[in-house]
Design a protein around this motif. Structure first.
Motif, PDB file in Angstrom:
ATOM      1  N   ALA A 283       3.381 -37.518  41.120  1.00  0.00           N
ATOM      2  CA  ALA A 283       4.497 -37.246  40.542  1.00  0.00           C
ATOM      3  C   ALA A 283       5.724 -37.755  41.499  1.00  0.00           C
ATOM      4  O   ALA A 283       5.418 -37.917  42.674  1.00  0.00           O
ATOM      5  N   LEU A 284       6.752 -38.079  40.957  1.00  0.00           N
ATOM      6  CA  LEU A 284       8.077 -38.280  41.681  1.00  0.00           C
ATOM      7  C   LEU A 284       8.443 -37.466  42.752  1.00  0.00           C
ATOM      8  O   LEU A 284       8.404 -38.022  44.085  1.00  0.00           O
ATOM      9  N   GLU A 285       8.352 -36.172  42.577  1.00  0.00           N
ATOM     10  CA  GLU A 285       8.882 -35.397  43.743  1.00  0.00           C
ATOM     11  C   GLU A 285       7.862 -35.263  44.878  1.00  0.00           C
ATOM     12  O   GLU A 285       8.208 -35.356  46.067  1.00  0.00           O
ATOM     13  N   PRO A 286       6.432 -35.183  44.481  1.00  0.00           N
ATOM     14  CA  PRO A 286       5.494 -35.235  45.802  1.00  0.00           C
ATOM     15  C   PRO A 286       5.664 -36.472  46.546  1.00  0.00           C
ATOM     16  O   PRO A 286       5.291 -36.444  47.596  1.00  0.00           O
ATOM     17  N   LEU A 287       5.795 -37.739  45.790  1.00  0.00           N
ATOM     18  CA  LEU A 287       5.849 -38.944  46.519  1.00  0.00           C
ATOM     19  C   LEU A 287       7.294 -38.831  47.476  1.00  0.00           C
ATOM     20  O   LEU A 287       7.161 -39.373  48.484  1.00  0.00           O
ATOM     21  N   ALA A 288       8.406 -38.330  46.899  1.00  0.00           N
ATOM     22  CA  ALA A 288       9.584 -38.310  47.556  1.00  0.00           C
ATOM     23  C   ALA A 288       9.549 -37.457  48.973  1.00  0.00           C
ATOM     24  O   ALA A 288       9.738 -37.928  49.898  1.00  0.00           O
ATOM     25  N   LYS A 289       8.456 -36.329  48.760  1.00  0.00           N
ATOM     26  CA  LYS A 289       8.270 -35.727  50.025  1.00  0.00           C
ATOM     27  C   LYS A 289       7.419 -36.235  50.974  1.00  0.00           C
ATOM     28  O   LYS A 289       7.508 -36.303  52.049  1.00  0.00           O
ATOM     29  N   MET A 290       6.167 -36.962  50.442  1.00  0.00           N
ATOM     30  CA  MET A 290       5.439 -37.728  51.405  1.00  0.00           C
ATOM     31  C   MET A 290       6.136 -38.879  52.354  1.00  0.00           C
ATOM     32  O   MET A 290       5.908 -39.175  53.326  1.00  0.00           O
ATOM     33  N   LEU A 291       7.438 -39.445  51.586  1.00  0.00           N
ATOM     34  CA  LEU A 291       8.012 -40.419  52.094  1.00  0.00           C
ATOM     35  C   LEU A 291       9.237 -39.846  53.130  1.00  0.00           C
ATOM     36  O   LEU A 291       9.376 -40.374  53.955  1.00  0.00           O
ATOM     37  N   LEU A 292       9.941 -38.687  52.528  1.00  0.00           N
ATOM     38  CA  LEU A 292      10.984 -38.416  53.237  1.00  0.00           C
ATOM     39  C   LEU A 292      11.259 -37.038  53.867  1.00  0.00           C
ATOM     40  O   LEU A 292      12.264 -36.724  54.706  1.00  0.00           O
ATOM     41  N   GLN A 293      10.255 -36.186  53.636  1.00  0.00           N
ATOM     42  CA  GLN A 293      10.155 -34.861  54.145  1.00  0.00           C
ATOM     43  C   GLN A 293       9.490 -34.748  55.723  1.00  0.00           C
ATOM     44  O   GLN A 293       8.172 -35.549  55.786  1.00  0.00           O
ATOM     45  N   LEU A 294      10.210 -34.215  56.563  1.00  0.00           N
ATOM     46  CA  LEU A 294       9.628 -34.352  58.171  1.00  0.00           C
ATOM     47  C   LEU A 294       8.573 -33.565  58.059  1.00  0.00           C
ATOM     48  O   LEU A 294       8.498 -32.340  57.548  1.00  0.00           O
ATOM     49  N   PRO A 295       7.246 -34.081  58.530  1.00  0.00           N
ATOM     50  CA  PRO A 295       6.092 -33.293  58.567  1.00  0.00           C
ATOM     51  C   PRO A 295       5.938 -32.176  59.527  1.00  0.00           C
ATOM     52  O   PRO A 295       6.669 -32.068  60.543  1.00  0.00           O
ATOM     53  N   ALA A 296       5.108 -31.273  59.128  1.00  0.00           N
ATOM     54  CA  ALA A 296       5.077 -30.123  59.970  1.00  0.00           C
ATOM     55  C   ALA A 296       4.157 -30.228  61.254  1.00  0.00           C
ATOM     56  O   ALA A 296       3.433 -31.386  61.149  1.00  0.00           O
ATOM     57  N   ARG A 297       3.835 -29.448  62.261  1.00  0.00           N
ATOM     58  CA  ARG A 297       3.338 -30.023  63.331  1.00  0.00           C
ATOM     59  C   ARG A 297       1.712 -29.565  63.145  1.00  0.00           C
ATOM     60  O   ARG A 297       0.990 -29.934  64.109  1.00  0.00           O
ATOM     61  N   SER A 298       1.647 -28.631  62.541  1.00  0.00           N
ATOM     62  CA  SER A 298       0.184 -28.488  62.328  1.00  0.00           C
ATOM     63  C   SER A 298      -0.368 -28.375  60.926  1.00  0.00           C
ATOM     64  O   SER A 298       0.536 -28.164  60.055  1.00  0.00           O
TER      65      SER A 298
END
Length: 774
Positions: free
Chosen positions: A274-289
């Motif tokens: 879906a659009l929201e998970p895609l946007a998170k994959m691309l634009l959300q800073l990943p966690a350290r663990s």
């Protein structure tokens, strides 16, 4: 102040044009990104995929360093497999030299650093040609070169996906070809050969797709009547490049074609995002663990602001990257998008094996970075023309680019820390033998010089059912009373055995048979997929050598291709003009050689026996007595002949189901199976699958053959009582509609499904202790 800022921008532009300065900068950025990875060099990545994929590199390196042999055959995996023909291996890449010198686990972070530098430098050359600005290209290069997916790939053992970073070099090479430069031919062919040898199951076909699009873009620019001569030269150059690339890749391409023909890789399902998970994959800073989707493909969101000047002031040049970024994001949505561009792509050969559409976020990042480079270039160009008006805007844009570098480095470091590193196991020198093994811990087995007959590959490796992990000797006679067999020498590609036979017999080797095995004595045979040699009566030393047609012939073809390129380069240095019809003729020689070798050098094919997930045969001669006859036809040429539904689940709550199918004519590839399990109260569970027995789409299944489709349901947590099983067909890879069931008269049944049996979920605490929805 404006004057000093303007001077600073000009100095930065001149520095960006210097290769030494630029590579030093990229090297430092790559070092900062890889710092954590380099600190873990030499450790074992304990993630399950890493155990599988890294063991291939360990095996190839062991062949080179311990035995002084090319890594052609890998006896340590799946009971023995053709290393060159396994899609995910990288043992024939030039990188195996570094792995052999410093060890494969120490080489990985070093290779990661090299690929990061190559990715940034390649994007610089691509973007500079697109924008005309060295500083603009430099500012955007780390946005692509340090993308998050590369860090994730290293962290979980998918280093072969670092090949995505070579995409800009393919596009730069394509442009050079169209401009009539021989260097473009070498670049395109060389990069594709490297990607193939590096196990680029996704980078290679995706790279070919974008090379085709770049070719179309360039030829479209030569559509005018005055450009006809240039267009014709470009077409000849492209044809010559295609011939050279095929031939240059033959050393790896021929074995892969051989493998895929005998054991095709099947990827089914309808994956989507879906659009929201895609946007998170691309634009959300990943966690350290932890392993989670957000940030896996990180692209600094602040860098999107750099695309605004391009869209505002250079719409014409921004149109192509903007459209391509949108199309790639659409592709990444998979089947969640309606209509699905990814579903259309999967109808093409090779692309039908694609399983994860979100990997198209990699080219999405690439084209967003191109827009950022163009935006910087637009502001810098306006600064040169009107310093007083645009200098501060250009300085602010450079600051945004610099901040984006920091974010990319932070995300890269965070994703690198997802690696599950442990100490390497201590090696034990002992004679090679097969073990039952575990596909998710193969790294430990190699240290013990043990092969694994538990296979975790994503394609059906031809494996013998007679492989054993408990033999006292790996080489033995089929009939023990016929004599004795004693190992003399063992290496991956060569096995010597002293045989003393009182009568003609068969020497068996506890590895998979492959047509590349040749023997100094007798005839090499397959014994239920096991490697065997017919030996005559008497005393013999049987020497088995692995000499595969596709590996030897493919290497010869690739050698001829590079010799042809060197010949054309030599002619150019002596003042001869490059004529593309001549180049086409030169590069046709290795292709013709390939065809001749293929026709003159015959070999049988090692085919994987099709089996269900439970190990049962996928094809049966007749409906078994315990099966219920169903005899139902559908609007497509598929018949449900029978079904096996047990009275109740087993003690663990597992219900094994079997459906017997038959096809009689071509079936659309979209057709799959749906299974509805319905309680008396109307609650519905299911087990839909697009592939019969995990092996064939109906479109690929043999016709007029009874197919045994075995699968299981977990009934834990289900309501006790009676449940009905209803089965039908639907367009799983299409519009999701059901396929009509036909009555004997030929009229469709409106419900589109057929009853095949009933079972009872008992009132059993163990079977119902937890809820699992299949």
């Amino acid at each position: 102040m404006t004057t000093s800022s303007h001077g600073l921008l000009r100095a930065a532009h001149r520095a960006a044009s210097l290769t030494s300065v630029r590579l030093a900068l990229f090297g430092v950025l790559a070092l900062a990104a890889c710092w954590h990875s380099l600190s873990l060099a030499g450790g074992m990545n304990d993630f399950r995929d890493s155990h599988l994929l890294d063991s291939y590199e360990d095996a190839g390196t062991r062949s080179v360093t311990h035995y002084g042999q090319l890594p052609l055959w890998n006896p340590w995996s799946c009971g023995g497999q053709y290393a060159l023909g396994s899609p995910q291996t990288r043992v024939f890449s030039p990188t195996v030299v570094l792995s052999s010198l410093v060890g494969p686990r120490r080489a990985e972070p070093l290779l990661l650093w090299v690929f990061l530098v190559l990715g940034m430098e390649g994007f610089f050359h691509y973007a500079r040609r697109r924008t005309g600005s060295a500083l603009g290209a430099l500012g955007a290069a780390p946005l692509f070169g340090l993308m998050g997916f590369t860090a994730l790939s290293w962290a979980i053992g998918w280093l072969n996906f670092a090949g995505f970073l070579l995409l800009p070099w393919l596009l730069v090479g394509t442009r050079r070809v169209i401009e009539g430069k021989l260097s473009g031919v070498a670049l395109v062919g060389g990069v594709f050969a490297l990607l193939l040898s590096f196990g680029g199951t996704y980078p290679v076909p995706m790279g070919a797709l974008f090379v085709a699009l770049e070719t179309g873009r360039a030829l479209y620019g030569l559509r005018g009547p005055r450009d006809m001569a240039r267009r014709n030269r470009a077409l000849w150059a492209l044809g010559a490049t295609a011939c050279f690339t095929l031939a240059a890749c033959a050393f790896r391409l021929w074995p892969l074609i051989e493998t895929m023909r005998s054991s095709p890789r099947v990827m089914a399902g309808t994956p989507g995002n879906a659009l929201e998970p895609l946007a998170k994959m691309l634009l959300q800073l990943p966690a350290r663990s932890g392993y989670s989707d957000p940030g896996n493909f990180y692209f600094a969101p602040v860098a999107l602001a750099l695309a605004l000047p391009a869209l505002a002031f250079a719409r014409r040049r921004a149109l192509y990257p903007a459209i391509m970024a949108g199309l790639c994001a659409w592709m990444a949505a998979g089947y969640s998008a309606k209509p699905s561009l990814f579903a259309g792509l999967r109808t093409l050969p090779i692309f039908e094996t694609f399983r994860y559409p979100e990997r198209f976020l990699v080219p999405t990042s690439f084209f967003l970075a191109e827009l950022a480079a163009l935006g910087l270039a637009v502001l810098l160009t306006r600064t040169w023309r009107s310093p007083s008006k645009w200098t501060w805007a250009a300085v602010a844009a450079c600051a945004v680019a610099f901040a984006s570098w920091g974010l990319q480095l932070r995300a890269f470091d965070n994703l690198s820390r997802w690696a599950q590193m442990t100490a390497m196991p201590a090696e034990r020198e002992q004679p090679f033998a097969q073990a039952r093994g575990n596909r998710w811990s193969q790294g430990h087995l190699l240290a013990l010089n043990r092969g694994s007959i538990a296979c975790g590959e994503a394609w059906p490796v031809p494996m013998s059912a007679s492989l054993r992990g408990d033999l006292s000797a790996e080489e033995y006679l089929e009939e023990p009373s016929a004599g004795t067999a004693k190992r003399v020498e063992w290496t991956p590609n060569r096995v010597s055995v002293d045989v003393e036979a009182t009568r003609p017999t068969v020497l068996l080797v506890n590895q998979n048979w492959h047509p590349g095995w040749k023997s100094s004595q007798g005839e090499v045979v397959s014994r239920d997929g096991l490697l065997g040699v017919r030996v005559p009566e008497g005393r013999h030393q049987v020497v088995l050598s692995f000499l595969p047609r596709s590996g030897i012939g493919g290497s010869l073809v690739s050698g001829l291709a590079w010799a042809g390129l060197a010949f054309l380069g030599w002619r150019g240095r002596r003042g001869h003009a490059l004529r593309w019809p001549v180049a086409m003729s030169v590069f046709s020689v290795p292709i013709v050689t390939w065809l001749v070798l293929g026709m003159a050098w015959h070999e049988p094919v090692a085919k994987a026996e099709p089996r269900n997930a439970d190990g049962s045969p996928l094809t049966v001669p007749a409906l078994p007595p315990q099966a219920k006859a169903v005899d139902t036809r559908f609007e497509v040429p598929v018949e449900l002949v029978g079904a096996e539904v047990p009275a109740e689940p087993d003690a663990e709550g597992i219900l094994p189901l079997v459906l017997h199918w038959r096809t009689s004519a071509p079936v659309p590839r979209s057709v799959g199976v749906f299974v509805h399990v319905v309680s008396a109260e109307g609650q519905r569970m299911g087990s839909d699958h697009a592939v019969v027995g995990g092996t064939w789409f109906f479109a690929d299944a043999p016709r007029d053959t009874l197919l045994r489709d075995a699968f299981s349901l977990s009934t834990r947590g289900w309501r006790p009582g009676e449940w009905k099983v209803l089965v039908g067909l639907w367009h799983a890879g299409g519009d999701q509609s059901r396929v009509n069931v036909l009555e004997p008269s030929g009229q469709p049944v409106s419900e589109g499904r057929v009853y095949v049996g009933t079972f009872t979920v008992p009132r059993n605490v163990r079977a119902n202790e937890s809820s699992v929805n299949p």
